[in-house]
Design a protein around this motif. Structure first.
Motif, PDB file in Angstrom:
ATOM      1  N   SER A 114      -7.406  -6.103  -5.156  1.00 49.60           N
ATOM      2  CA  SER A 114      -6.912  -4.951  -4.396  1.00 49.60           C
ATOM      3  C   SER A 114      -5.569  -4.485  -4.942  1.00 49.60           C
ATOM      4  O   SER A 114      -5.272  -3.287  -4.952  1.00 49.60           O
ATOM      5  N   GLN A 115      -4.757  -5.427  -5.439  1.00 48.79           N
ATOM      6  CA  GLN A 115      -3.468  -5.054  -6.027  1.00 48.79           C
ATOM      7  C   GLN A 115      -3.639  -4.381  -7.385  1.00 48.79           C
ATOM      8  O   GLN A 115      -2.925  -3.432  -7.712  1.00 48.79           O
ATOM      9  N   LEU A 116      -4.588  -4.864  -8.182  1.00 47.28           N
ATOM     10  CA  LEU A 116      -4.803  -4.299  -9.513  1.00 47.28           C
ATOM     11  C   LEU A 116      -5.420  -2.904  -9.454  1.00 47.28           C
ATOM     12  O   LEU A 116      -5.157  -2.069 -10.331  1.00 47.28           O
ATOM     13  N   THR A 117      -6.241  -2.640  -8.432  1.00 47.30           N
ATOM     14  CA  THR A 117      -7.003  -1.388  -8.392  1.00 47.30           C
ATOM     15  C   THR A 117      -6.568  -0.430  -7.293  1.00 47.30           C
ATOM     16  O   THR A 117      -6.942   0.742  -7.326  1.00 47.30           O
ATOM     17  N   HIS A 118      -5.845  -0.933  -6.305  1.00 51.07           N
ATOM     18  CA  HIS A 118      -5.457  -0.126  -5.133  1.00 51.07           C
ATOM     19  C   HIS A 118      -6.685   0.371  -4.364  1.00 51.07           C
ATOM     20  O   HIS A 118      -6.692   1.471  -3.804  1.00 51.07           O
TER      21      HIS A 118
END
Length: 340
Positions: A114-118
Motif C-alpha cells: 500500500s505504501q509502494l503503490t498508494h
C-alpha cells in the motif's frame, strides 16, 4: 487499426492523465513530448483513438482521457515494466525480512504494497485446500491448561490455549503428541479432520473426556485453516482518490469489505509466479467494482501452494509502477517463504 504513433500518443495520454488528473490535449502533447509532428497531426491521431473508443472527451472542447478499453490497450502494450529503484528493493527486503511468522510477513506485505503503490493492498493466505499437516505440538502450561500448536506445510501456525476438565501428566501428553502426529501428520486438511473424528477411540475410556476436549480444539483449528482468507491494508487510499469515482465510493468500500467478493474475483484471475495480471474497470463490473482496477501476481508458499497478492484502486492508476511493485513483492515473498 491504430498506428504505432497512435499507440505512442495513447501511452502519453494515459501517463499524463494519471499524473495530473487533467484531460490531455494535442497542444500539451506536442509541448511535453518529442513526436516531431504538428499539433494538427496529433489531433488526427487522437481522433482515430477516439473512433476506436480508446480515449474520450469528458467535456465539450476539452482534452481527452483514457477509457477502460484504452487502459487495457496501454497495459497490454507494456513490454517492460519500469523496474523498482534500488531504494525500493532494499525497503522490500529490509521490511519483509524482519517478519517472525507467516501472519507477520503477510501483514507486513500489505502495508508495504500500500505504501509502494498508494492503493488498497490485498494478500491471500496460501491456498489451504491443498495444505497438509506438518506437525502438531502440545505444550503443557499447567496441570489443566495446554497450548495446542497446529502447523501446516504452507507455513501457517495457529496456537490455542485450552483449559481441560482433569489434570494431565507428561505421559498422557507425550502419548497424545505421538499419536496425533502419527495419525494426521502429512495428511490434507479434509483427511485430517476425518481422522480426528474417531481419534478418541484409541484411548482408554477414562481418558476420553480430556482427549476429546483436545481433539475438538484441534478440529476447530483444522477447519479454520480450510477457510480462504485475505488480509488488506491501505483502504484510506481510496478516500484520497474519491474524485476518480463518478459516484460515491461507499459501494466500493462495501465490496472490498466482503472478502468473498474479492476471493471470487481473485479466483477468476489465472496466477503464475513472476507474472502480473490486471483487470480494468468494466471487467470488474460483475463484482460491483466497475470503476476500479485490480493488479495481481502469484506467490508460492513453502508447501508449494499458490496464492495471490495485488492492489485495488481507481482505473486512473500508475499501472507500470503498480505492476512492477506487485511483481517484485510477489517474487520476494516466494523467496522468503522458501520456494525459490
Amino acid at each position: 487499426m491504430v498506428s504505432d504513433r497512435g499507440l505512442e500518443v495513447l501511452r502519453v495520454i494515459v501517463q499524463d492523465y494519471v499524473a495530473s488528473r487533467e484531460p490531455v490535449g494535442s497542444k500539451s502533447i506536442v509541448e511535453r513530448h518529442s513526436f516531431g509532428v504538428s499539433a494538427a497531426t496529433i489531433r488526427n491521431d487522437m481522433a482515430l483513438l477516439e473512433d476506436e473508443e480508446l480515449i474520450t472527451a469528458p467535456h465539450t472542447s476539452s482534452g481527452r482521457i483514457p477509457t477502460d478499453k484504452g487502459y487495457r490497450v496501454f497495459v497490454d502494450q507494456l513490454v517492460d515494466l519500469r523496474p523498482l529503484t534500488a531504494a525500493q528493493r532494499g525497503a522490500i527486503e529490509a521490511f519483509l525480512g524482519q517478519s517472525v511468522d507467516l501472519d507477520d510477513v503477510l501483514a507486513r506485505t500489505v502495508r508495504l504494497l500500500s505504501q509502494l503503490t498508494h492503493q488498497v493492498a490485498l494478500v491471500q493466505y496460501p491456498s489451504l485446500t491443498t495444505a497438509r499437516v506438518r506437525h502438531v505440538e502440545l505444550v503443557p502450561l499447567a496441570e489443566t491448561r495446554l497450548m495446542t500448536v497446529f502447523i501446516t506445510d504452507s507455513g501457517r501456525v495457529e496456537q490455542r490455549v485450552l483449559d481441560v476438565a482433569s489434570p494431565m501428566d507428561d505421559v498422557l501428553i507425550g502419548e497424545l503428541r505421538a499419536k496425533l502426529n502419527a495419525s494426521i501428520g502429512g495428511l490434507g486438511l479434509q483427511d485430517a479432520a476425518a481422522k480426528l473424528a474417531t481419534f478418541v477411540e484409541g484411548f482408554a475410556p477414562e481418558r476420553h473426556p480430556v482427549v476429546q476436549q483436545i481433539v475438538a480444539s484441534l478440529s476447530e483449528q483444522v477447519l479454520a485453516n480450510k477457510q480462504d482468507r485475505l488480509i488488506m491494508a491501505g483502504t484510506a487510499n481510496l478516500a484520497r482518490t474519491e474524485d476518480d469515482f463518478s459516484g460515491s465510493i461507499f459501494p466500493v468500500l462495501e465490496a472490498i469489505e466482503e472478502q468473498v467478493i474479492l476471493l471470487r474475483l481473485f479466483g477468476e484471475m489465472e496466477i503464475q509466479p513472476g507474472g502480473v495480471l490486471a483487470r480494468i474497470g468494466r471487467e470488474n463490473a460483475g463484482y460491483g467494482l466497475g470503476e476500479t482496477s485490480v493488479v495481481t501476481s502469484g506467490y508460492s508458499s513453502s508447501g508449494g501452494s499458490m496464492a495471490r497478492l495485488g492492489v485495488l484502486g481507481p482505473t486512473r492508476m500508475d499501472y507500470s509502477n503498480n505492476m512492477a511493485a506487485v511483481r517484485a513483492v510477489a517474487r520476494y515473498l516466494s523467496r522468503l517463504l522458501g520456494t525459490e
